[in-house]
Scaffold this motif. Structure first.
Motif, PDB file in Angstrom:
ATOM      1  N   TYR A  66      27.588  11.226  52.538  1.00 49.22           N
ATOM      2  CA  TYR A  66      26.260  11.479  51.974  1.00 49.22           C
ATOM      3  C   TYR A  66      26.274  12.811  51.218  1.00 49.22           C
ATOM      4  O   TYR A  66      26.780  13.821  51.722  1.00 49.22           O
ATOM      5  N   PHE A  67      25.700  12.776  50.047  1.00 48.35           N
ATOM      6  CA  PHE A  67      25.612  13.980  49.224  1.00 48.35           C
ATOM      7  C   PHE A  67      24.149  14.276  48.917  1.00 48.35           C
ATOM      8  O   PHE A  67      23.420  13.396  48.464  1.00 48.35           O
ATOM      9  N   CYS A  68      23.743  15.506  49.136  1.00 48.71           N
ATOM     10  CA  CYS A  68      22.464  15.940  48.595  1.00 48.71           C
ATOM     11  C   CYS A  68      22.720  16.490  47.204  1.00 48.71           C
ATOM     12  O   CYS A  68      23.851  16.851  46.856  1.00 48.71           O
ATOM     13  N   GLY A  76      25.873  18.822  46.714  1.00 49.04           N
ATOM     14  CA  GLY A  76      26.444  19.473  47.878  1.00 49.04           C
ATOM     15  C   GLY A  76      27.871  18.983  48.087  1.00 49.04           C
ATOM     16  O   GLY A  76      28.358  18.108  47.367  1.00 49.04           O
ATOM     17  N   THR A  77      28.518  19.513  49.106  1.00 54.27           N
ATOM     18  CA  THR A  77      29.933  19.199  49.343  1.00 54.27           C
ATOM     19  C   THR A  77      30.136  17.919  50.136  1.00 54.27           C
ATOM     20  O   THR A  77      31.263  17.473  50.311  1.00 54.27           O
ATOM     21  N   GLY A  78      29.045  17.324  50.600  1.00 56.55           N
ATOM     22  CA  GLY A  78      29.150  16.025  51.260  1.00 56.55           C
ATOM     23  C   GLY A  78      29.223  16.108  52.774  1.00 56.55           C
ATOM     24  O   GLY A  78      29.712  17.089  53.346  1.00 56.55           O
ATOM     25  N   THR A  79      28.710  15.067  53.417  1.00 58.62           N
ATOM     26  CA  THR A  79      28.782  14.907  54.874  1.00 58.62           C
ATOM     27  C   THR A  79      29.339  13.539  55.172  1.00 58.62           C
ATOM     28  O   THR A  79      28.783  12.535  54.716  1.00 58.62           O
ATOM     29  N   SER A  80      30.429  13.506  55.900  1.00 55.68           N
ATOM     30  CA  SER A  80      31.022  12.235  56.302  1.00 55.68           C
ATOM     31  C   SER A  80      30.382  11.789  57.612  1.00 55.68           C
ATOM     32  O   SER A  80      30.545  12.432  58.648  1.00 55.68           O
TER      33      SER A  80
END
Lengths: 113, 113
Positions: free
Chosen positions: A88-90, A104-108
């Motif tokens: 997920y990227f904001c 953003g740098t992303g959340t896995s």
């Protein structure tokens, strides 16, 4: 310089739980804040987006909470499902740049059955 | 087509070779963006077109990178004398206007060997 800071980098949630991803920004000229979902080998797909004139937006199991004074916004995924496992990227953009997104740098996210 | 189409999906180039990446945006979309996504990172802006006009190319990392959209529809991102650090996924996105939803293609994965 990272215009949008995202945390956590990775997240593991049990099926049925709530996933929460946070983002912060500095530039007060940003006026559009989308969240993108990306599966491996695919391009990002818009999940939900918010503008700064509201503090919350809900679409199904997905909710954005927006705090203009703190310059923070977050994504909440209710009743998380294994199919939600993705990155997920904001992002943020400002109208006069024509909608260039700062990601953003992303959340896995991994949702465990 | 219904979505943003990019070709090729995968490209392997020898260092020093020139490459051309193609993007077919959604029909009628005036805005077109190119992003570079390194492994495990968020997309980073390269350049933006409104119709055939390249309004922002501030994200292009060097003068080896060149983008065009001569007729306001299909766009080509060209990288001359490729280097290993150019290895990334190159994403194209289009939208109907400013601060509206941007639709991403699946990307072209470029590997420079």
């Amino acid at each position: 310089q990272q215009q949008v800071k995202q945390s956590p980098q990775s997240l593991i949630v049990q099926k049925g739980g709530i996933s929460i991803i946070n983002c912060a920004y500095e530039n007060t000229a940003f006026d559009y804040f989308p969240w993108y979902q990306q599966f491996p080998g695919k391009g990002p797909a818009l999940l939900i987006a918010i503008r700064p004139d509201v503090s919350e937006k809900k679409e199904g199991r997905f909710t954005i909470s927006f705090n203009k004074s703190a310059k923070q916004f977050s994504l909440h995924i209710m009743d998380s499902q294994p199919g939600d496992s993705a990155t997920y990227f904001c992002a943020a953009s400002m109208t006069y740049t024509g909608n260039q997104f700062y990601f953003g740098t992303g959340t896995s996210l991994t949702v465990i059955p | 087509g219904a979505g943003v189409s990019q070709s090729p999906r995968y490209k392997v180039a020898k260092r020093g070779q020139d490459v051309a990446l193609r993007c077919d945006p959604i029909s009628g979309h005036v805005s077109l963006f190119w992003y570079q996504q390194a492994l495990g990172q968020g997309p980073e802006f390269l350049t933006y077109f409104q119709n055939e006009a390249q309004l922002d190319k501030s994200g292009l990392p060097s003068d080896r990178f060149f983008a065009e959209r001569p007729e306001g529809s299909v766009s080509t991102l060209k990288i001359q004398r490729t280097q290993q650090e150019d290895s990334a996924v190159y994403l194209c996105a289009s939208s109907s206007g400013s601060n509206t939803e941007a639709f991403f293609g699946q990307g072209t994965r470029l590997t420079v060997v």
